[in-house]
Design a protein around this motif. Structure first.
Motif, PDB file in Angstrom:
ATOM      1  N   LEU A  87     -24.581  37.146 -18.277  1.00  6.66           N
ATOM      2  CA  LEU A  87     -24.124  37.800 -17.057  1.00  6.66           C
ATOM      3  C   LEU A  87     -25.203  37.539 -16.005  1.00  6.66           C
ATOM      4  N   LEU A  88     -24.845  36.787 -14.966  1.00  5.71           N
ATOM      5  CA  LEU A  88     -25.827  36.215 -14.048  1.00  5.71           C
ATOM      6  C   LEU A  88     -25.609  36.693 -12.621  1.00  5.71           C
ATOM      7  N   ASP A  89     -26.606  37.363 -12.065  1.00  6.30           N
ATOM      8  CA  ASP A  89     -26.552  37.806 -10.673  1.00  6.30           C
ATOM      9  C   ASP A  89     -26.425  36.592  -9.760  1.00  6.30           C
ATOM     10  N   ILE A  90     -25.505  36.645  -8.833  1.00  9.48           N
ATOM     11  CA  ILE A  90     -25.269  35.490  -7.968  1.00  9.48           C
ATOM     12  C   ILE A  90     -26.254  35.414  -6.810  1.00  9.48           C
ATOM     13  N   ARG A  91     -26.872  36.545  -6.457  1.00 11.57           N
ATOM     14  CA  ARG A  91     -27.827  36.576  -5.339  1.00 11.57           C
ATOM     15  C   ARG A  91     -29.152  37.158  -5.827  1.00 11.57           C
ATOM     16  N   VAL A 123     -21.578  30.782 -22.255  1.00 11.04           N
ATOM     17  CA  VAL A 123     -20.552  31.181 -21.290  1.00 11.04           C
ATOM     18  C   VAL A 123     -21.246  32.012 -20.206  1.00 11.04           C
ATOM     19  N   VAL A 124     -20.986  31.692 -18.956  1.00  8.85           N
ATOM     20  CA  VAL A 124     -21.654  32.377 -17.856  1.00  8.85           C
ATOM     21  C   VAL A 124     -20.635  33.041 -16.941  1.00  8.85           C
ATOM     22  N   ALA A 125     -20.830  34.328 -16.666  1.00  5.07           N
ATOM     23  CA  ALA A 125     -20.038  35.037 -15.658  1.00  5.07           C
ATOM     24  C   ALA A 125     -20.998  35.568 -14.597  1.00  5.07           C
ATOM     25  N   MET A 126     -20.587  35.486 -13.352  1.00  6.19           N
ATOM     26  CA  MET A 126     -21.443  35.892 -12.256  1.00  6.19           C
ATOM     27  C   MET A 126     -21.316  37.390 -11.986  1.00  6.19           C
ATOM     28  N   LEU A 127     -22.421  38.007 -11.621  1.00  4.76           N
ATOM     29  CA  LEU A 127     -22.442  39.406 -11.198  1.00  4.76           C
ATOM     30  C   LEU A 127     -22.599  39.455  -9.687  1.00  4.76           C
ATOM     31  N   THR A 128     -21.801  40.273  -9.025  1.00  7.62           N
ATOM     32  CA  THR A 128     -21.910  40.391  -7.575  1.00  7.62           C
ATOM     33  C   THR A 128     -21.610  41.815  -7.138  1.00  7.62           C
ATOM     34  N   THR A 129     -22.170  42.187  -6.014  1.00  4.56           N
ATOM     35  CA  THR A 129     -21.919  43.507  -5.429  1.00  4.56           C
ATOM     36  C   THR A 129     -20.707  43.482  -4.516  1.00  4.56           C
TER      37      THR A 129
END
Length: 225
Positions: A51-55, A76-82
């Motif tokens: 789980l990867l922060d996008i910013r 497998v990578v999924a982006m985390l965003t606010t």
């Protein structure tokens, strides 16, 4: 056991995700780290899902995503965003991310979303993905032309495509519409070929762009139900 790693520049976010996910009996959070240390930590820990922060201020999420996909066995990578309209999300999805999660995702849904990612499914909020399309400056007429390929699909293929966009794995799709896993696999292969895309995520994006999810999302069950 699903091995998960959380990459975020905020210690509170990392701790929160670890606490929530560690309460699930089938998920182990093997590491939490910042962007600068992400690639080396993945090499060492070999997580199934990241789980990867996008910013992030040190190394942005898109750069980390590209580096992770260059590994011999990328997770497998999924982006985390606010932000549900984050302009970088569409770029990340086009670059190989398996989906994205809003950081305010309901805690009781989070484990199921990770399970979906580990099973090869797509995690992408229909509401948020509509906002991504509407606010991304790169969403052009060419994207509409791509979405027009959805019209080439059969009725059954469109049904399968909607379920792909909802994040279901092949086995789950088969159970939902009473088909064998092999038959679903054949449908998925045909869908990717007709849409000229190389991944389930790209197919899901075209389903969203074509409006296939607009009516279906009202009937979609909440994760874990």
């Amino acid at each position: 056991m699903i091995r998960v790693m959380v990459v975020d520049d905020e210690a509170l976010v990392r701790s929160g995700f670890r606490l929530i996910l560690s309460s699930a009996g089938d998920i182990e959070v093997v590491a939490t780290t910042t962007g600068a240390e992400a690639v080396e930590t993945v090499r060492r820990e070999q997580p199934d899902v990241v789980l990867l922060d996008i910013r992030m201020p040190d190394v942005d999420g898109l750069t980390v995503l590209r580096r992770l996909h260059a590994l011999p066995k990328p997770p497998v990578v999924a982006m985390l965003t606010t932000f549900d309209a984050d302009e970088y999300v569409l770029t990340a999805l086009r670059s190989g991310a398996a989906g994205f999660l809003l950081k305010d995702t309901e805690p009781n849904h989070l484990a199921q979303l990770v399970r979906t990612l580990a099973a090869g499914g797509v995690v992408m909020s229909p509401k948020a993905s509509r906002a991504v399309w509407q606010n991304h400056p790169g969403a052009t007429a060419a994207d509409d032309e791509e979405a027009g390929r959805v019209g080439r699909l059969s009725e059954r293929e469109r049904e399968v495509l909607v379920l792909i966009a909802q994040g279901l794995s092949n086995a789950e799709i088969g159970g939902r519409i009473h088909l064998s896993a092999g038959t679903v696999k054949d449908h998925v292969s045909a869908i990717l070929t007709k849409l000229r895309v190389g991944s389930r995520v790209r197919a899901a994006l075209l389903a969203q762009r074509a409006g296939l999810l607009d009516d279906d999302t009202r009937r979609r069950p909440e994760p874990g139900r």
